[in-house]
Write a protein that holds these residues in place. Structure first.
Motif: not given
Length: 376
Positions: A41-45, A49-55, A311-317
């Motif tokens: 979730l910190r990676v998604l955050q 912050e960098a792109t303006g996308h929101r989760f 878990a981070i790799w899964s978030a990338a998928l």
């Protein structure tokens, strides 16, 4: 959906125009699940912050602890709760205090209830990750595991419990439709890679189920003349994965065979702490589910040393999947940036104890976030 490979250079991802937030259901689950999901979730955050996308994330406390308190791992009707989300991020399920069929049952209910018939597991050796295969020039395999039937179908039972003549039956269920659609997905993926599909079989000893499997896979192959098909018996496959992993590109396998072989694959890429997975239905109306392969690891839960890379790799998928679903512009490029950040951290450190280091879960997560911020 493709498993995005890390590249030598990643072009910065331009900030997106405001879009509707991605609705993400988060189930941290048991054991080390909450610890590794926190870093994902910190990676998604960092992407926000960098792109303006929101989760927009909603966290659900469904777990073995929830079962011990309420009698349910998740409340009745929980699938209806999940239907409206774009994706599900799951940490792990399993607790020594709760029988596995109860705790892991949540995962199986989501897979079958949402018809997530593709279990996608990339096995890739990244520079910096220890591997027993010093001889292998490359390990880059995409496993496509059938996810809703086969050997894990709940068809069977036990008779005469406790008696000397007790009988247990568990029937593998293979359907032409189920085999055909997983094979089509595998061949489509191969067209974006090296155009080789390896079908894992045991047709010599199980001629009914795997006879049908082999027949249907061959029929599908005729519609993909640009992709080469090879069929390998599962025992030989285990042997060749160790001896010649560079030979394989896309591997399509039944539920059980895919499950076992990808744990072997995880060892080849550096350990279960690195292994990621996606449960998806490419055309289905329901959310895909993304989870690390390592399970709840109760022996190290609470110690802060679990590897968050899986878990981070899964978030990338998941990011790649959301691009395919039209929910996340540049999702594929964001996934590539996350994979590159993972590769950089594996090469330069820090590492958790499973990879020979002394770093904590949080320290590795912070390193990935720092590197990702540079790439974005």
């Amino acid at each position: 959906m493709q498993s995005t490979a890390p590249k030598q250079t990643v072009q910065p991802v331009q900030p997106a125009q405001p879009v509707h937030p991605v609705r993400l259901a988060v189930i941290p689950g048991d054991g080390v699940g909450p610890e590794v999901i926190e870093q994902a979730l910190r990676v998604l955050q960092a992407i926000e912050e960098a792109t303006g996308h929101r989760f927009h994330t909603v966290t659900f406390p469904w777990s073995s602890e929830h079962y011990l308190q309420t009698g349910h791992v998740a409340p009745p009707g929980f699938l209806d709760t999940l239907r409206g989300f774009d994706a599900i991020l799951l940490g792990a399920m399993g607790d020594p205090r709760v029988p596995d069929p109860i705790s892991v049952g949540l995962v199986l209910q989501i897979r079958k209830g949402f018809d997530l018939y593709v279990n996608l597991r990339p096995v890739r050796r990244l520079s910096g990750a220890p591997s027993p295969l010093a001889h292998a020039p490359t390990v880059d395999i995409l496993f496509v595991r059938e996810n809703t039937e086969g050997e894990y179908s709940d068809a069977g039972g036990r008779l005469n419990a406790g008696h000397p003549d007790e009988l247990a039956l568990h029937t593998a269920v293979f359907t032409r439709r189920g085999i055909e659609r997983i094979a089509v997905f595998a061949f489509e993926q191969a067209r974006h890679r090296r155009r080789i599909v390896t079908s894992v079989s045991k047709g010599n000893a199980l001629p009914h189920t795997f006879g049908l499997w082999d027949e249907v896979v061959r029929d599908v192959a005729r519609h993909f003349p640009d992709v080469r098909l090879e069929t390998v018996l599962v025992d030989a496959m285990a042997y060749h994965l160790v001896r010649q992993p560079e030979r394989f590109d896309v591997v399509v396998a039944s539920n059980l065979f895919g499950d076992i072989l990808t744990d072997l694959g995880a060892a080849l890429q550096g350990g279960l702490g690195l292994a990621a997975s996606a449960n998806i239905n490419p055309a289905g109306p329901y959310p895909g589910m993304f989870e690390p392969v390592h399970g709840s690891a109760p022996d190290i839960a609470g110690r802060g040393i679990a590897n968050p890379i899986g878990a981070i790799w899964s978030a990338a998928l998941m990011l790649d999947y959301l691009k395919d679903r039209g929910r996340l512009p540049n999702g594929d490029r964001l996934a590539g940036a996350v994979l590159q950040a993972i590769a950089d951290v594996l090469r330069e450190g820090p590492h958790t104890p499973d990879l020979g280091g002394t770093a904590t879960t949080r320290e590795v997560g912070e390193a990935v976030v720092r590197q990702l911020a540079r790439l974005l």
